[in-house]
Design an enzyme around this catalytic site. Structure first.
Site, mmCIF file in Angstrom:
data_model
loop_
_atom_site.group_PDB
_atom_site.id
_atom_site.type_symbol
_atom_site.label_atom_id
_atom_site.label_comp_id
_atom_site.label_asym_id
_atom_site.label_seq_id
_atom_site.Cartn_x
_atom_site.Cartn_y
_atom_site.Cartn_z
ATOM 1 N N SER A 90 -8.273 -24.656 -3.947
ATOM 2 C CA SER A 90 -8.397 -26.092 -3.739
ATOM 3 C C SER A 90 -8.442 -26.809 -5.074
ATOM 4 O O SER A 90 -9.083 -26.354 -6.021
ATOM 5 C CB SER A 90 -9.673 -26.407 -2.951
ATOM 6 O OG SER A 90 -9.850 -27.797 -2.826
ATOM 7 N N GLN B 249 -10.212 -21.637 6.380
ATOM 8 C CA GLN B 249 -8.879 -21.928 6.896
ATOM 9 C C GLN B 249 -8.020 -20.675 6.801
ATOM 10 O O GLN B 249 -8.348 -19.727 6.094
ATOM 11 C CB GLN B 249 -8.230 -23.068 6.099
ATOM 12 C CG GLN B 249 -8.959 -24.393 6.207
ATOM 13 C CD GLN B 249 -8.343 -25.455 5.300
ATOM 14 O OE1 GLN B 249 -8.138 -25.219 4.116
ATOM 15 N NE2 GLN B 249 -8.057 -26.616 5.868
ATOM 16 N N VAL C 47 -3.990 -22.458 1.557
ATOM 17 C CA VAL C 47 -5.001 -23.290 2.204
ATOM 18 C C VAL C 47 -6.073 -23.613 1.173
ATOM 19 O O VAL C 47 -6.163 -22.978 0.126
ATOM 20 C CB VAL C 47 -5.633 -22.584 3.425
ATOM 21 C CG1 VAL C 47 -4.608 -22.424 4.537
ATOM 22 C CG2 VAL C 47 -6.213 -21.232 3.030
ATOM 23 N N SER C 48 -6.886 -24.619 1.490
ATOM 24 C CA SER C 48 -7.850 -25.104 0.504
ATOM 25 C C SER C 48 -9.197 -24.400 0.558
ATOM 26 O O SER C 48 -9.877 -24.267 -0.460
ATOM 27 C CB SER C 48 -8.062 -26.611 0.693
ATOM 28 O OG SER C 48 -6.854 -27.314 0.505
ATOM 29 N N THR C 49 -9.616 -23.958 1.739
ATOM 30 C CA THR C 49 -10.946 -23.358 1.873
ATOM 31 C C THR C 49 -10.870 -22.031 2.605
ATOM 32 O O THR C 49 -9.912 -21.753 3.344
ATOM 33 C CB THR C 49 -11.900 -24.301 2.642
ATOM 34 O OG1 THR C 49 -11.354 -24.547 3.952
ATOM 35 C CG2 THR C 49 -12.055 -25.627 1.918
#
Length: 202
Positions: free
Chosen positions: A45, A16, A11-13
């Protein structure tokens, strides 16, 4: 016993969660007959992020301890088209495939895999050409506005101002020589920018 596989979820952040990817990939592995030996989760990310979990997966692949890497979609594994192509080539040398949950399998030792690699190589070159054109167009527009592109008294060195563009270009797969030419820097300056960038604490 099925093929040995790892699940790789990203996931990017930090707000999440990888939980859904892991759940769906676990079910997918069971349906497809993969023997999941380990699950890797990562929060990262952008193309420049350090992805420790991915490096561990590559280490298992190089050690011939796995046969496949299961991902929800290719964008979770590849940081850019060029990065995806390069990692697929490395994995092919270790006889490890990347399998997306939609059933798309990338094995470069098959005719289908080689065809996909050719397509990816073309896309990667297209992306590099676009980046080069954006850089050139930006410089031309600046000159047209009468902006002086050289270093002015009291300004930061040109290398500092162009560092983000250099880092982005390197991440997209461009060579130091081409980046230096496009941005009007020396190759040594590009090398120094990347050296400073890699030495920054994560």
């Amino acid at each position: 016993m099925g093929q040995r596989a790892v699940i790789y979820a990203r996931v990017s952040t930090s707000d999440q969660s990888c939980a859904r990817q892991v759940t769906e990939l676990t079910a997918f592995a069971a349906r497809a007959g993969y023997d999941v030996v380990e699950v890797f989760k990562e929060t990262a990310s952008g193309v420049l992020a350090k992805r420790v979990a991915r490096k561990r997966v590559l280490g298992l692949a190089q050690a011939r301890q796995i046969d496949a890497i299961l991902v929800s979609e290719l964008s979770r594994w590849g940081r850019s088209t060029q990065d995806l192509l390069e990692s697929l080539n490395r994995l092919a040398g270790w006889n490890v495939s990347v399998v997306a949950m939609n059933g798309m399998t990338f094995e470069l030792n098959t005719p289908h895999g080689r065809m996909m690699a050719t397509m990816l190589a073309g896309i990667a070159q297209f992306e590099r050409d676009l980046l080069s054109e954006r850089v050139k167009s930006g410089l031309a527009a600046a000159r047209a506005r009468g902006k002086k592109l050289g270093r002015q008294p009291g300004q930061r060195p040109k290398s500092d101002k162009l560092a983000p563009q250099v880092i982005e270009a390197v991440a997209s797969g461009r060579s130091y020589r081409w980046i230096a030419r496009d941005l009007g820097l020396s190759k040594n300056t590009v090398t120094e920018i990347m050296k400073r960038h890699r030495q920054r604490p994560s």
